[in-house]
Design an enzyme around this catalytic site. Structure first.
Site, PDB file in Angstrom:
ATOM      1  N   ASP A  71       0.954  -1.641   0.384  1.00  0.00           N
ATOM      2  CA  ASP A  71       0.090  -0.224  -0.396  1.00  0.00           C
ATOM      3  C   ASP A  71       1.061   1.221   0.075  1.00  0.00           C
ATOM      4  OD1 ASP A  71      -2.201   1.738  -0.326  1.00  0.00           O
ATOM      5  OD2 ASP A  71      -2.841   1.067   2.315  1.00  0.00           O
TER       6      ASP A  71
ATOM      7  N   CYS B  42      -3.885   5.040  -2.171  1.00  0.00           N
ATOM      8  CA  CYS B  42      -4.025   4.240  -3.547  1.00  0.00           C
ATOM      9  C   CYS B  42      -4.448   5.310  -4.532  1.00  0.00           C
ATOM     10  CB  CYS B  42      -5.417   3.836  -3.107  1.00  0.00           C
ATOM     11  SG  CYS B  42      -6.725   2.739  -3.994  1.00  0.00           S
TER      12      CYS B  42
HETATM   13  P1  HMG Z   1      -9.992  -4.913 -16.409  1.00  0.00           P
HETATM   14  O1  HMG Z   1      -9.056  -4.570 -17.367  1.00  0.00           O
HETATM   15  O2  HMG Z   1     -11.230  -4.711 -15.925  1.00  0.00           O
HETATM   16  O3  HMG Z   1      -9.291  -6.934 -16.648  1.00  0.00           O
HETATM   17  O4  HMG Z   1      -8.959  -5.192 -15.380  1.00  0.00           O
HETATM   18  P2  HMG Z   1      -9.638  -7.658 -18.124  1.00  0.00           P
HETATM   19  O5  HMG Z   1      -9.873  -9.138 -17.228  1.00  0.00           O
HETATM   20  O6  HMG Z   1      -9.784  -6.845 -19.434  1.00  0.00           O
HETATM   21  O7  HMG Z   1      -7.573  -7.126 -18.176  1.00  0.00           O
HETATM   22  C1  HMG Z   1      -7.023  -5.762 -19.060  1.00  0.00           C
HETATM   23  C2  HMG Z   1      -6.186  -6.486 -18.750  1.00  0.00           C
HETATM   24  O8  HMG Z   1      -4.971  -6.948 -17.915  1.00  0.00           O
HETATM   25  C3  HMG Z   1      -5.448  -7.706 -19.353  1.00  0.00           C
HETATM   26  O9  HMG Z   1      -4.081  -7.142 -20.162  1.00  0.00           O
HETATM   27  C4  HMG Z   1      -5.325  -8.918 -18.449  1.00  0.00           C
HETATM   28  O10 HMG Z   1      -4.526  -9.782 -18.996  1.00  0.00           O
HETATM   29  C5  HMG Z   1      -4.380  -8.049 -17.702  1.00  0.00           C
HETATM   30  P3  HMG Z   1      -3.990  -7.284 -22.325  1.00  0.00           P
HETATM   31  O11 HMG Z   1      -5.165  -8.159 -22.604  1.00  0.00           O
HETATM   32  O12 HMG Z   1      -5.058  -5.917 -21.720  1.00  0.00           O
HETATM   33  O13 HMG Z   1      -2.789  -6.966 -21.797  1.00  0.00           O
HETATM   34  N1  HMG Z   1      -4.423  -8.307 -16.419  1.00  0.00           N
HETATM   35  C6  HMG Z   1      -3.398  -9.074 -15.115  1.00  0.00           C
HETATM   36  N2  HMG Z   1      -2.509  -8.307 -15.307  1.00  0.00           N
HETATM   37  C7  HMG Z   1      -1.906  -9.285 -14.242  1.00  0.00           C
HETATM   38  N3  HMG Z   1      -2.288  -9.413 -12.911  1.00  0.00           N
HETATM   39  C8  HMG Z   1      -3.734  -9.509 -13.159  1.00  0.00           C
HETATM   40  C9  HMG Z   1      -4.826  -9.042 -14.208  1.00  0.00           C
HETATM   41  N4  HMG Z   1      -6.023  -9.629 -14.542  1.00  0.00           N
HETATM   42  C10 HMG Z   1      -6.015  -8.879 -15.858  1.00  0.00           C
HETATM   43  N5  HMG Z   1      -4.009 -10.123 -12.013  1.00  0.00           N
HETATM   44  C11 HMG Z   1      -7.976  -5.603 -12.649  1.00  0.00           C
HETATM   45  C12 HMG Z   1      -8.902  -6.171 -14.096  1.00  0.00           C
HETATM   46  C13 HMG Z   1      -8.491  -6.650 -11.908  1.00  0.00           C
HETATM   47  C14 HMG Z   1      -6.965  -6.708 -12.898  1.00  0.00           C
HETATM   48  C15 HMG Z   1      -7.502  -4.096 -12.631  1.00  0.00           C
HETATM   49  O14 HMG Z   1      -8.720  -3.958 -12.204  1.00  0.00           O
HETATM   50  C16 HMG Z   1      -6.346  -4.281 -11.885  1.00  0.00           C
HETATM   51  O15 HMG Z   1      -5.134  -4.950 -11.598  1.00  0.00           O
HETATM   52  N6  HMG Z   1      -6.430  -3.338 -10.326  1.00  0.00           N
HETATM   53  C17 HMG Z   1      -6.257  -3.037  -9.539  1.00  0.00           C
HETATM   54  C18 HMG Z   1      -6.647  -2.092  -8.689  1.00  0.00           C
HETATM   55  C19 HMG Z   1      -5.246  -2.281  -7.721  1.00  0.00           C
HETATM   56  O16 HMG Z   1      -4.371  -2.649  -7.581  1.00  0.00           O
HETATM   57  N7  HMG Z   1      -5.453  -0.931  -6.499  1.00  0.00           N
HETATM   58  C20 HMG Z   1      -5.066  -0.580  -5.161  1.00  0.00           C
HETATM   59  C21 HMG Z   1      -4.922  -1.978  -4.532  1.00  0.00           C
HETATM   60  S1  HMG Z   1      -6.556  -1.659  -3.333  1.00  0.00           S
HETATM   61  C22 HMG Z   1      -6.519  -0.489  -2.308  1.00  0.00           C
HETATM   62  O17 HMG Z   1      -4.892   0.277  -2.055  1.00  0.00           O
HETATM   63  C23 HMG Z   1      -6.711  -0.804  -0.943  1.00  0.00           C
HETATM   64  C24 HMG Z   1      -6.405  -1.021   0.025  1.00  0.00           C
HETATM   65  O18 HMG Z   1      -5.502  -0.839   0.708  1.00  0.00           O
HETATM   66  C25 HMG Z   1      -7.238  -0.776   1.431  1.00  0.00           C
HETATM   67  C26 HMG Z   1      -8.292   0.411   1.880  1.00  0.00           C
HETATM   68  O19 HMG Z   1      -7.366   1.677   2.033  1.00  0.00           O
HETATM   69  O20 HMG Z   1      -9.636   0.247   1.309  1.00  0.00           O
HETATM   70  C27 HMG Z   1      -6.510  -2.539  -0.113  1.00  0.00           C
HETATM   71 MG    MG Z   2      -5.231   1.097   1.915  1.00  0.00          MG
END
Ligand code: HMG
Ligand code: MG
Length: 297
Positions: free
Chosen positions: A14, A238
């Site tokens: 994070d 984030c």
């Molecule tokens: P999407 O675009 O809807 O998904 O993303 P998709 O299935 O259409 O895939 C798009 C592209 O991503 C494709 O590649 C997939 O292969 C690839 P392309 O064909 O365009 O080259 N892909 C991946 N690559 C690597 N690892 C994977 C993966 N899945 C698909 N796992 C997705 C959906 C969920 C993947 C995207 O929205 C994403 O990665 N989001 C992550 C967001 C994130 O990490 N946010 C920060 C963390 S959360 C946070 O900080 C809050 C927390 O701290 C708690 C709080 O504070 O409240 C936890």
């Molecule tokens: Mg957080």
């Protein structure tokens, strides 16, 4: 009530996920190792998310590969879907964290899915994890407010937390993603969630955007919470929550817990040194009161 608090150090994930400059794998791995040396038993080490969405977490497999396996320290990584799960497992992860939100708009912006769709993605992950002996933690974001929707209905928070617990998450981390909560609100929130998920399985994950995180934690500790997420040097934010500043600083939390007679087994001097070390690597001072007050010579 127990006098022991488990700290989950989330700085390497994070904390670093929002950094604009590319941070070398060696620095990320050394940060995890230094935190382990401070006494943390759980350190969130990376995320197996799309590198297009969060470039900074690319190479989390390389970070895990650099760390020596330990039977006593848990190194969870974030996983948003089945693909991330497979990659995390191949990289040797023994604990993962799935992340949901109590806000529909935040869910959409953060993982491009409605809350319902996110649960459809999590179900096969939980199933595979159970079969393969990988433990799962679950996050709920926006428990005290959302950057897009403002106030969030508490029933929504309780329902998402309960669903995650029900499907097999052994710990539910309640995220004040943008740090807007205040102590009475945090207390009410934890009381309500604890009616649906046992208090021992709840963690507080508070960002300090409005300077309320320690006060909110104090209120939740009084209610019985004994798991706290924090980040060394107050790193964090984030990418999908504009204005979200760092997580509550680990060293500030440890100092407060020490003062309350709650045990963490964290070496505070070493933690302050680590805060200055990572701050130097990032080119700015640590974002914590304690690190500034007790800067190592
Ligand atoms: P999407 O675009 O809807 O998904 O993303 P998709 O299935 O259409 O895939 C798009 C592209 O991503 C494709 O590649 C997939 O292969 C690839 P392309 O064909 O365009 O080259 N892909 C991946 N690559 C690597 N690892 C994977 C993966 N899945 C698909 N796992 C997705 C959906 C969920 C993947 C995207 O929205 C994403 O990665 N989001 C992550 C967001 C994130 O990490 N946010 C920060 C963390 S959360 C946070 O900080 C809050 C927390 O701290 C708690 C709080 O504070 O409240 C936890
Ligand atoms: Mg957080």
């Amino acid at each position: 009530m127990s006098d022991r608090v488990k700290l989950v150090e989330v700085g390497p994930r994070d904390g670093l996920q929002n950094e604009p400059q590319t941070i070398p794998v060696a620095i990320k791995a050394e940060l995890v190792e230094r935190l382990i040396a401070c006494g943390f038993k759980e350190v969130e080490a990376g995320a197996f998310v799309s590198p297009k969405w969060v470039p900074q977490m690319a190479g989390s497999d390389a970070v895990l590969a650099q760390l020596s396996p330990s039977t006593t320290v848990s190194l969870p990584v974030l996983v948003p879907n089945r693909r991330g799960y497979e990659a995390a497992r191949e990289a040797g992860a023994k604990r993962i964290a799935i992340f949901a939100a109590a806000s529909q708009s935040f869910s959409q912006k953060n993982i491009n899915a409605t809350i319902e769709e996110s649960f459809d993605r999590f179900a096969p992950v939980l199933e595979a994890a159970a079969q393969e002996g990988i433990s799962v933690r679950g996050y709920v974001s926006c428990v005290l407010g959302c950057p897009y929707e403002g106030e969030i209905n508490l029933e929504k928070v309780v329902s998402v937390a309960h669903r995650l617990y029900d499907m097999g998450c052994d710990e539910i981390s309640l995220g004040d993603t943008i740090g807007v909560g205040t102590p009475n609100k945090a207390r009410t929130m934890i009381r309500e969630v604890a009616k649906a998920v046992p208090m021992n399985n709840l963690a507080c994950h508070f960002h300090d955007t409005y300077g309320q995180a320690l006060a909110n934690l104090y209120a939740c500790l009084e209610e019985g919470v004994r798991i706290i997420d924090s980040a060394v040097a107050g790193l964090g934010g984030c990418p999908y929550a504009a204005g979200a500043s760092g997580n509550v600083a680990s060293e500030d939390v440890v100092y407060m817990l020490d003062g309350m007679g709650l045990k963490t087994d964290i070496d505070l001097d070493r933690l302050i040194e680590t805060a200055w070390w990572i701050a130097k690597a990032l080119g700015r001072p640590p974002n914590s009161k304690l690190a500034k007050a007790r800067k190592p010579l």
